[in-house]
Design an enzyme around this catalytic site. Structure first.
Site, PDB file in Angstrom:
ATOM      1  N   ASN A  48     -18.542 -16.828 -38.384  1.00  0.00           N
ATOM      2  CA  ASN A  48     -18.292 -17.418 -39.703  1.00  0.00           C
ATOM      3  C   ASN A  48     -19.116 -16.708 -40.777  1.00  0.00           C
ATOM      4  O   ASN A  48     -20.227 -16.234 -40.524  1.00  0.00           O
ATOM      5  CB  ASN A  48     -18.535 -18.931 -39.715  1.00  0.00           C
ATOM      6  CG  ASN A  48     -19.906 -19.346 -39.232  1.00  0.00           C
ATOM      7  OD1 ASN A  48     -20.496 -18.699 -38.382  1.00  0.00           O
ATOM      8  ND2 ASN A  48     -20.409 -20.438 -39.775  1.00  0.00           N
ATOM      9  N   GLU A  50     -20.211 -17.464 -44.703  1.00  0.00           N
ATOM     10  CA  GLU A  50     -20.235 -18.463 -45.780  1.00  0.00           C
ATOM     11  C   GLU A  50     -20.458 -17.794 -47.131  1.00  0.00           C
ATOM     12  O   GLU A  50     -20.717 -16.596 -47.233  1.00  0.00           O
ATOM     13  CB  GLU A  50     -21.330 -19.494 -45.478  1.00  0.00           C
ATOM     14  CG  GLU A  50     -21.054 -20.239 -44.174  1.00  0.00           C
ATOM     15  CD  GLU A  50     -22.018 -21.377 -43.904  1.00  0.00           C
ATOM     16  OE1 GLU A  50     -23.103 -21.438 -44.531  1.00  0.00           O
ATOM     17  OE2 GLU A  50     -21.671 -22.227 -43.047  1.00  0.00           O
ATOM     18  N   CYS A  59     -14.025 -19.181 -41.376  1.00  0.00           N
ATOM     19  CA  CYS A  59     -14.421 -19.547 -40.014  1.00  0.00           C
ATOM     20  C   CYS A  59     -14.426 -18.350 -39.068  1.00  0.00           C
ATOM     21  O   CYS A  59     -13.685 -17.379 -39.257  1.00  0.00           O
ATOM     22  CB  CYS A  59     -13.466 -20.585 -39.455  1.00  0.00           C
ATOM     23  SG  CYS A  59     -13.571 -22.219 -40.173  1.00  0.00           S
ATOM     24  N   GLU A  61     -13.154 -18.153 -36.066  1.00  0.00           N
ATOM     25  CA  GLU A  61     -11.894 -17.927 -35.358  1.00  0.00           C
ATOM     26  C   GLU A  61     -10.921 -17.124 -36.217  1.00  0.00           C
ATOM     27  O   GLU A  61     -10.245 -16.212 -35.739  1.00  0.00           O
ATOM     28  CB  GLU A  61     -11.249 -19.265 -34.984  1.00  0.00           C
ATOM     29  CG  GLU A  61     -12.089 -20.123 -34.044  1.00  0.00           C
ATOM     30  CD  GLU A  61     -13.042 -21.069 -34.759  1.00  0.00           C
ATOM     31  OE1 GLU A  61     -13.547 -20.712 -35.841  1.00  0.00           O
ATOM     32  OE2 GLU A  61     -13.270 -22.162 -34.228  1.00  0.00           O
ATOM     33  N   CYS A  94     -11.448 -25.619 -35.642  1.00  0.00           N
ATOM     34  CA  CYS A  94     -11.007 -26.581 -36.658  1.00  0.00           C
ATOM     35  C   CYS A  94      -9.485 -26.538 -36.800  1.00  0.00           C
ATOM     36  O   CYS A  94      -8.815 -25.607 -36.338  1.00  0.00           O
ATOM     37  CB  CYS A  94     -11.686 -26.306 -38.010  1.00  0.00           C
ATOM     38  SG  CYS A  94     -10.960 -24.958 -38.965  1.00  0.00           S
ATOM     39  N   CYS A  97      -7.913 -23.386 -38.370  1.00  0.00           N
ATOM     40  CA  CYS A  97      -7.897 -22.231 -37.465  1.00  0.00           C
ATOM     41  C   CYS A  97      -6.838 -22.402 -36.386  1.00  0.00           C
ATOM     42  O   CYS A  97      -6.195 -21.432 -35.969  1.00  0.00           O
ATOM     43  CB  CYS A  97      -9.275 -22.026 -36.847  1.00  0.00           C
ATOM     44  SG  CYS A  97     -10.473 -21.370 -38.034  1.00  0.00           S
TER      45      CYS A  97
HETATM   46  N1  THU Z   1     -16.795 -23.229 -38.742  1.00  0.00           N
HETATM   47  C1  THU Z   1     -16.230 -22.237 -37.995  1.00  0.00           C
HETATM   48  O1  THU Z   1     -16.615 -21.067 -38.109  1.00  0.00           O
HETATM   49  N2  THU Z   1     -15.240 -22.568 -37.136  1.00  0.00           N
HETATM   50  C2  THU Z   1     -14.744 -23.822 -36.953  1.00  0.00           C
HETATM   51  O2  THU Z   1     -13.817 -24.011 -36.184  1.00  0.00           O
HETATM   52  C3  THU Z   1     -15.347 -24.941 -37.678  1.00  0.00           C
HETATM   53  C4  THU Z   1     -16.377 -24.614 -38.679  1.00  0.00           C
HETATM   54  C5  THU Z   1     -17.877 -22.889 -39.688  1.00  0.00           C
HETATM   55  C6  THU Z   1     -17.491 -22.992 -41.130  1.00  0.00           C
HETATM   56  C7  THU Z   1     -18.839 -23.217 -41.780  1.00  0.00           C
HETATM   57  O3  THU Z   1     -19.433 -21.970 -42.050  1.00  0.00           O
HETATM   58  C8  THU Z   1     -19.641 -23.940 -40.725  1.00  0.00           C
HETATM   59  O4  THU Z   1     -18.957 -23.749 -39.504  1.00  0.00           O
HETATM   60  C9  THU Z   1     -19.810 -25.428 -40.985  1.00  0.00           C
HETATM   61  O5  THU Z   1     -18.604 -26.051 -41.183  1.00  0.00           O
END
Ligand code: THU
Length: 140
Positions: A48, A50, A59, A61, A94, A97
């Protein structure tokens, strides 16, 4: 590589764990890694990333999937997906994704992630995570 092989899934999960350590997550401090195993044997990872404008976060994935398509085209199909995090938390992919991945998975694709029960690894079918994905044909 055969996705039914537990050792192969464990190896894929280890690659997701390694990818999580590369995450850029200074805001949530939730570092996620994903590893996608394709039917041509390739593994592509992502983490991920940000942003200070929180909604621009991407994300692990989806980053892995977009990386694979960008580097190798859209033909290889996903046979297994591993998702890990550096925070010892349950972390299935999530919903957003799941929808994005749904266009690239084989019918029997598997997903491995830290589950709810003592964080033992859960292995489930992709189909069980998203039984009714949106497909564009449905809109025609
Ligand atoms: N996140 C992911 O990378 N994948 C997921 O399936 C759920 C959430 C990340 C997004 C964000 O940077 C952090 O987790 C908190 O939500």
């Amino acid at each position: 590589m055969h996705p039914d092989d537990a050792a192969q899934l464990a190896q894929l999960y280890a690659q997701a764990q390694a990818a999580a350590l590369l995450a850029y997550a200074p805001y949530s401090r939730f570092r996620v890694g994903a590893a996608l195993l394709f039917d041509d044997g390739a593994v592509v990872t992502g983490c991920n990333v940000e942003n200070a404008s929180f909604g621009l976060t991407s994300c692990a994935e989806r980053n892995a999937l977009f990386r694979s398509v960008s580097e190798r085209g859209a033909s290889p199909r996903i046979v297994a997906i591993a998702v890990a995090n550096a925070n010892h938390a349950s972390s299935p992919p999530c919903g957003a994704c799941r929808q994005v991945l749904s266009e690239f998975v084989t019918p029997d694709a598997l997903v491995v992630f830290p589950g709810q029960t003592g964080l033992a690894l859960a292995t489930v079918s992709f189909r069980s995570l998203l039984p009714h994905s949106f497909q564009f044909e449905a809109a025609l």
